[in-house]
Design an enzyme around this catalytic site. Sequence first.
Site, PDB file in Angstrom:
ATOM      1  N   CYS A  76       0.892  -1.162   0.000  1.00 47.14           N
ATOM      2  CA  CYS A  76       0.000   0.000   0.000  1.00 47.14           C
ATOM      3  C   CYS A  76       0.919   1.198   0.000  1.00 47.14           C
ATOM      4  CB  CYS A  76      -0.907  -0.014   1.228  1.00 47.14           C
ATOM      5  SG  CYS A  76      -1.835   1.521   1.454  1.00 47.14           S
ATOM      6  N   CYS A 229      -5.595   5.454  -3.687  1.00 41.61           N
ATOM      7  CA  CYS A 229      -4.895   4.175  -3.564  1.00 41.61           C
ATOM      8  C   CYS A 229      -3.507   4.370  -4.171  1.00 41.61           C
ATOM      9  CB  CYS A 229      -5.647   3.066  -4.294  1.00 41.61           C
ATOM     10  SG  CYS A 229      -4.777   1.478  -4.320  1.00 41.61           S
TER      11      CYS A 229
END
Length: 326
Positions: A76, A229
């Site tokens: 991430c 994201c």
Amino acid sequence: MRFDFIKCHGSGNDFPLIDARGIVLDDAIWAGVARALADRRGPVGGDGLLLLTDGDKTQAFGMRMFNSDGSEAETCLNGLRCVARAGFEALGLERAEVHLKTSVAHAELDRPLAAGVHTVRETAGPADLDVTHWPLSAPLTGLDAHEIVEQVIPMLPTARRFTAVAMPNPHLVSFDEVVDEDELVAVGTVCEAAPDWLPNRANVSFVTMRGDGIFVRTFERGVGLTDSCGSAMAASVFAACLTGRREFGVEMRVFNRGGLVLGQAESDGMVRLSGNATWEWAGSAEVDAARGIAGDLIVTRHYNDEIAAWAAVIETAAWIQAEPSA
């Protein structure tokens, strides 16, 4: 169990972050902690849970990221910046190699995006174009290729063309003049269901060109429609260069609903993102990992200066209000 954490965000992608160095818990327990603390209906909420973990002989520290549904992601990149900042501050560093679930990423302090905005540069990759590694089963989709570049995927409910990139988590990226969120949710929902041809699911991004940069809207695996994201932005930067829409080796602005980062892709597959790692508040909460429930929240500090610094970035970003959508 009671956990201390920092509520933080990278480009609007928000998380509780736990310094888990020296804490040994089963993965199933960490998954329950993630469901509890990241639950938007609970006292904390977030797109997932970040863990700062111990390093080894070659990496100063590591990162784990659990989605809000308890599944663990390979990486991430918005979260990596936050974990890197925490690791830098804990160990007195300005740069480090960070161990991720299946890879290693480089992170270092960078010049501020704006006054008062803590900024970290991260380098991830190389991008992987071989979809058999996901796996995405070509025979079941009707495609006969290890790579998918600007191709229709027949199993999806759309005629859009997609480029498949792993960073190292899997992403399907489609370029168009507008972002149709209903269509994005429909496509993302199919991928989220882990069909036989895509058993490990995938993130889906619709991307529009924006001046000298790009705008990215993502349906994130394990999260759903999200304002930001990081790995999707990295995959989109690489896909934009791979398909000739932008140039390798040239920095571009990458916009999203949560803010922006600066991105640059290289022809060898490496992608650099430079963006914020903002602390919002610190506190602790009791967690029932078995039931995925958090309670008895105690907030010990607010980082008002950092919140205000990032708000100034958002307020001056006229492109947010001008976002094209269908």
